[in-house]
Design a protein around this motif. Structure first.
Motif, PDB file in Angstrom:
ATOM      1  N   TRP A  51       0.828  -1.214   0.000  1.00 16.06           N
ATOM      2  CA  TRP A  51       0.000   0.000   0.000  1.00 16.06           C
ATOM      3  C   TRP A  51       0.859   1.259   0.000  1.00 16.06           C
ATOM      4  O   TRP A  51       0.560   2.237  -0.671  1.00 16.06           O
ATOM      5  N   ASP A  52       1.913   1.231   0.790  1.00 17.81           N
ATOM      6  CA  ASP A  52       2.733   2.434   0.967  1.00 17.81           C
ATOM      7  C   ASP A  52       3.988   2.413   0.103  1.00 17.81           C
ATOM      8  O   ASP A  52       4.886   3.237   0.302  1.00 17.81           O
ATOM      9  N   HIS A  53       4.056   1.487  -0.842  1.00 19.90           N
ATOM     10  CA  HIS A  53       5.151   1.445  -1.821  1.00 19.90           C
ATOM     11  C   HIS A  53       6.516   1.418  -1.161  1.00 19.90           C
ATOM     12  O   HIS A  53       7.454   2.047  -1.638  1.00 19.90           O
ATOM     13  N   ASP A  54       6.635   0.705  -0.056  1.00 21.48           N
ATOM     14  CA  ASP A  54       7.943   0.624   0.595  1.00 21.48           C
ATOM     15  C   ASP A  54       8.594  -0.723   0.404  1.00 21.48           C
ATOM     16  O   ASP A  54       9.597  -1.030   1.037  1.00 21.48           O
ATOM     17  N   GLY A  55       7.990  -1.548  -0.442  1.00 24.14           N
ATOM     18  CA  GLY A  55       8.655  -2.789  -0.806  1.00 24.14           C
ATOM     19  C   GLY A  55       8.272  -4.001   0.019  1.00 24.14           C
ATOM     20  O   GLY A  55       8.809  -5.082  -0.210  1.00 24.14           O
TER      21      GLY A  55
END
Lengths: 527, 585
Positions: A51-55
């Motif tokens: 969701w937060d594109h942090d991997g």
């Protein structure tokens, strides 16, 4: 199977959700407690998305228990690298398989683009791959149909679009931040208090026998319709002598007599018999300014059935409980627990609603309803009645369900009509009863039922004709005599009514007494 | 019962004793994001409620009743005490007490904040030494312990064996740990007391994570700031059951899922949340700041009909997402006409739809839809018969996309009607045999699952043939290559029921029945299944050894690599119905 659940019992309840850490050899270790995934929810469905594109993979969880939706952000200490890739095929990408190869590994990591996995769930289209200590990997995709396309070597820690035919992975960054439109419509909170069930479709009060002293009376059903065109709306309050909250509720209602009387709402306190074992009987204050009656066991059972039906539960009958009944003899609201005067008086506004507005009043939030419920669920109602050992009432309901195209005989028509009469569906009953009488014009009960139906519809003159014809066939039928007498009385034909009373008196003194009171009231009124 | 001869080793019971013991108060901190529903009733008395342990035939149960005491004493002395009290420990042990324990071996490339240990042979000997050693595995006071006695066997009036399954959880600011351990135990009765006589630790693993918030953090309120979350989705089904007319179809079971997809085409994936009858479905649009905006009404997707699942797929090839919705009345397809404007384009009527799965099955360039159906014995009249292998459910559908939002039910034509009238909860497509076309696995309740292998233009049901049938209470399907051999493996969420395992392994369960049939009943309650793909398109059932079996009453388990170590993990939601009454079946 469901009855246990409807009693509020747990069935494999209070379980904690689990997660298993894969060891890469087909075995797993349960580690949910440390990872914070041991939620106590009745979990159903999970979906994954970075969701937060942090991997890393975050999770969205649905559950039966509160909260029914959760967002869980992954903050686990990281044990390796990652990439994310989204295959974009010429004809969609569902079924496309991502292969991620790294030096020194004999097999690739595999991920497949899916729509539908787990249970009731669809996850992100972005395929997420954890890579351990790899920093360079090679991507390829096997497209639906089986052709494999290589997308070359890429660095980890990135998101890639893999467009069919391009042969090279496109780096993709998530959309940049922009001003947020923070307008949130405030949501109405119409859902009211616990235990208040506004029926989506008002439900006819079935015939209900109650007792007051040595007298008996029947509420609801066809008798309710017989009293005249529109009755007074009634709040039916169930209580018992061993129930403290009931005493409190009675106190509140008694103290607001003026407002309630002015509102035109009738109140009937129906007392349930005490359990044989009950010892804590409370003497309620004798200052009860409304009608009261006791509820025989069979009637209590029927009211219990209604409560079970409206709430889809099999919980024991609990008091206080209230039913708000409109002028057409239909239950509009069930109050499971004490109901405040203010709440009940406010709920009279429901009587004026119909169609979509009425449905909306039963819903906490607005929305789009395809084929909303438009009449009671007779099948379910009949099932509840059977489960509560009320087969006769169930049969009535079921008779009302028989398709008229299948049964043409007068008896079937009568049964259908009679069932609908008892449901208070007078307009629906009329053609069936008329057909029954046309086919068999001398059967007293057909004539009586048609008379009742017309009586309820306010067609008094016609009703009187059918009552008279019924008496020709069966001159000593006390119910018909009573009905005829009360019809005559309300039409102001007092002397005719007195003659009918004379015939009725030796046959059924109780009914005769009731008729006498009606006639006298009429006489007093005309004086 | 009384006259039944006693089996030599007494009664074999699993899952009989289930204790959740809270620890000292300061350790019982409840994270603020969690709700009241998590107040798991702890007292041992609850676990023992409802047992009728009288009469000689129920020796094991009498024993079982008594075991709470030594377990509680062990907990108090070994973990609750601030420092080890050797004399008190001694009093809990039989004079000839023995113990063998495992020692920890670090697993995998650990990040510095990650300490995963698995027990291997060669740990300390003796009960005292072992208890000291395991006290040190999770540094810090325990916040919760669970104890579970399985397979209790009564040797004689004085002696019983059993397996003790433990889970300990330690939560502290900046650190969180859990240990799982299995002990083979012998208890001895001495007068009123039950003493520990032998403990052999058979399996153990423990994980400690360090960091400010090490693990998954509930950020629902930040991600879903809308009142729709607070007012509608936060309250549980029971809240709504106390307020809504049952005629709206709230139901008891809460079988509502979710669908993720980039609905508005902004590159951020959104969440559509399904709701039971009378409550509108909700669409949460993902905002660049990580929160969401609820727009179901604007989009025409605030559907009040009972909905169970949905899929975002492009059905007409115009590159935007259309919606397939499973409702109580059938499947509805809504076309996205323009950005966030949906209109009903197609309906396929029929009740009891559960999960959906979509793929271009016939490779004609458009997406087809598989629909699982289930007539619920809990909420409607669909009674499965026979219970362990029922085929009297509703027929599943394969809706072949004919273009222009028209579909045709093609199960028969495509070979998907075999075994397709079961009680289906979930399905998932995968090319499990690596031949370039998609196969389909369907998880069925009350019986065997189906694996439809695509062979040319048609499917063939091969679950039995390839050993992936899993006769059980199937509820969820997830695929992945668990063991890195290039072949897809399967995890099927199933029922792992204490009550079921207990009942189906008792000698007086179906006395005289065929052992194979008894086995099928046991399988129904054995827990979630792990099938490892092997060459030739076959599977090996590794359920009993995979370590992922004990999932309780599991629903939609799903795989993903949580810790980025390169291995797929599993997240398994579970629990059937937690009622107000704490009494459980």
């Amino acid at each position: 199977m469901g009855w246990l659940l409807r009693q509020g019992l747990s069935w494999s309840g209070r379980e904690r959700n689990v997660s298993f850490l894969g060891l890469g050899d087909g075995t797993f270790l349960e580690t949910s407690g440390a990872m914070g995934l041991d939620l106590p929810d009745d979990g159903r469905s999970v979906a994954q998305i970075d969701w937060d594109h942090d991997g890393d993979l975050d999770w969205i969880v649905r559950a039966r228990t509160t909260p029914r939706l959760r967002f869980l952000e992954n903050r686990l200490p990281r044990r390796g690298q990652w990439i994310e890739a989204k295959p974009v095929g010429v004809a969609g990408a569902i079924g496309a398989r991502l292969e991620v190869r790294a030096k020194g590994r004999t097999t690739p990591w595999l991920r497949t683009a899916r729509a539908g996995e787990g249970y009731l769930s669809q996850s992100s289209e972005w395929l997420h791959v954890g890579l351990g200590d790899q920093t360079q990997v090679e991507l390829s995709v096997v497209w639906p149909g089986g052709t494999r396309e290589a997308f070359g070597e890429v660095a980890t820690g990135q998101r890639y679009l893999l467009v069919q035919g391009e042969g090279r992975a496109r780096e993709s960054s998530p959309p940049s931040s922009q001003a947020l439109e923070k307008t949130q419509e405030p949501l109405g909170e119409r859902f009211g208090s616990k235990g208040r069930h506004v029926l989506a479709v008002p439900h006819p009060l079935p015939s209900l026998l109650v007792e007051s002293g040595t007298k008996q009376a029947t509420l609801g059903g066809i008798l309710a319709q017989r009293q005249g065109r529109t009755q007074k709306p009634v709040f039916l309050m169930l209580w018992s002598r061993d129930c403290m909250p009931c005493v409190a509720e009675r106190g509140e209602w008694a103290s607001q007599r003026k407002a309630i009387t002015e509102s035109g709402l009738g109140v009937l306190a129906l007392e349930l018999p005490l359990d044989p074992g009950s010892t804590d009987s409370i003497a309620p204050s004798s200052d009860w300014p409304y009608a009261s009656a006791t509820c025989p066991e069979a009637s209590a059972n029927l009211l219990h059935a209604l409560a079970c039906y409206f709430t889809d539960s099999t919980l024991p009958l609990a008091v206080p409980m209230g039913f708000l009944i409109d002028g057409k003899g239909r239950i509009q609201v069930l109050y499971w627990g004490a109901a405040s005067v203010e709440e009940v008086l406010g709920d009279r506004a429901l009587f004026d609603l119909s169609g979509p507005e009425r449905l909306r009043a039963a819903l906490p939030f607005d929305g789009l309803y395809w084929e909303p419920p438009s009449e009671p669920d007779w099948n379910r109602w009949a099932g509840v009645l059977r489960a509560r050992d009320l087969p006769e009432v169930a049969a009535e309901v079921e008779w009302g369900l028989i398709s008229t195209t299948d049964v043409q005989g007068p008896e079937a028509q009568y049964q259908i009509g009679q069932a609908r009469l008892r449901q208070g569906r007078l307009e629906d009953a009329l053609p069936h009863l008329t057909q029954a009488v046309e086919a068999a014009p001398r059967i007293a009960r057909y004539l009586e039922a048609l008379g009742q139906c017309l009586h309820g519809l306010g067609r008094s003159a016609e009703a009187q004709t059918y009552y008279e014809r019924a008496l020709v066939a069966q001159p000593r039928n006390s119910m018909v005599l009573y009905s005829l007498g009360s019809l005559q009385s309300s039409a102001g034909e007092v002397s005719a009514a007195r003659r009918t009373l004379g015939t009725l008196r030796p046959l059924d003194p109780d009914l005769a007494e009731r008729l006498r009171l009606q006639i006298e009231a009429k006489e007093a009124e005309s004086k | 019962m009384q006259s039944r001869p006693q089996a030599p080793l007494g009664w074999y019971l699993t899952g009989w004793l289930w204790l959740v013991l809270p620890c000292s108060a300061q350790d019982r901190e409840v994270p603020a994001t969690q709700s009241a529903a998590q107040n798991i009733p702890a007292p041992i008395e609850r676990a023992l409620e409802g047992l009728e342990a009288t009469g000689s035939a129920w020796t094991a149960e009498v024993w079982n009743d008594s075991l709470g005491e030594p377990i509680r004493a062990l907990r108090d002395v070994v973990w609750e005490a601030s420092k080890p009290d050797e004399a008190a420990w001694q009093r809990l042990c039989a004079p000839d007490a023995q113990g063998t324990w495992l020692k920890g071996q670090a697993l995998g490339g650990g990040a510095p904040d990650w300490d995963l240990q698995q027990g291997v042979a060669g740990g300390p000997e003796g009960l005292m030494e072992g208890w000291k050693a395991i006290r040190g595995r999770l540094a810090g006071p325990l916040s919760r312990t669970e104890w579970h006695v399985e397979g209790l066997q009564v040797v004689d009036a004085e002696t019983a064996h059993g397996t003790l399954r433990l889970q300990w959880i330690c939560e502290q600011p900046g650190r969180r740990g859990t240990m799982h351990s299995l002990w083979d135990v012998t208890w001895r009765r001495r007068g009123q007391a039950i003493l520990w006589q032998r403990v052999e630790e058979r399996e153990a693993h423990w994980l400690t994570l360090r960091g400010a918030k090490p693990g998954f953090v509930d950020r629902s309120h930040e991600v879903f700031p809308s009142p729709a979350y607070r007012n509608q989705l936060s309250p549980g089904i029971d809240f709504w059951r106390e307020r809504l007319d049952a005629g709206l179809g709230t139901g008891i079971l809460g079988h509502q899922g979710l669908a993720i997809g980039d609905v508005d085409g902004d590159g951020l994936e959104d969440v559509y949340v399904l709701e039971p009858g009378g409550l509108p479905n909700r669409l949460f649009l993902h905002q660049p700041d990580g929160s969401t905006r609820e727009v179901a009404k604007e989009a025409g997707l605030d559907v009040l009909n009972y909905s169970s699942s949905a899929l975002w797929v492009d059905l007409d090839g115009d590159s935007d997402k259309d919606l397939v919705l499973a409702t109580a009345e059938g499947v509805r397809v809504l076309e996205q006409k323009s950005r966030l404007r949906f209109v009903l384009a197609y309906s396929f009527p029929g009740p009891d739809c559960t999960s959906l799965a979509a793929a271009d099955v016939d490779l004609d360039g458009d997406v087809d839809i598989y629909v699982c159906r289930y007539s619920s014995p809990y909420e409607s009249s669909g009674l499965p018969f026979p219970y362990h292998d029922a085929e009297n459910g509703a027929a599943n559908w394969m809706l072949e996309n004919l273009g222009s939002f028209s579909f045709r039910e093609s199960s028969e034509a495509w070979g998907l009607s075999e075994g397709a009238t079961r009680f289906s909860f979930a399905a998932s497509f995968e090319d499990y045999d690596n031949d370039g076309d998609l196969d389909l696995y369907v998880a069925n309740d009350f019986g065997r699952n189906a694996l439809y292998r695509k062979e040319g233009k048609r499917f063939r049901e091969v679950a039995g043939e390839v050993s992936a049938q899993d006769v059980a209470a199937g509820m969820g399907v997830t695929w992945g290559d668990w063991n890195h051999d290039g072949l897809m493996d399967l995890y099927v969420s199933n029922m792992d029921s204490n009550a079921g395992q207990r009942v189906t392994t008792q000698a007086n369960f179906l006395p005289g029945a065929d052992p194979a049939e008894r086995e099928l009943f046991f399988q129904h309650a054995r827990g979630s299944a792990t099938y490892i793909g092997i060459p030739g398109g076959h599977f090996e059932d590794r359920t009993m050894t995979s370590g992922a079996r004990r999932s309780l009453w599991a629903w939609g388990g799903l795989s993903g690599d949580l810790d980025l170590d390169g291995n797929l993990d599993l997240v398994v939601p579970n629990g059937f119905v937690t009622g107000e009454s704490t009494k459980d079946l």
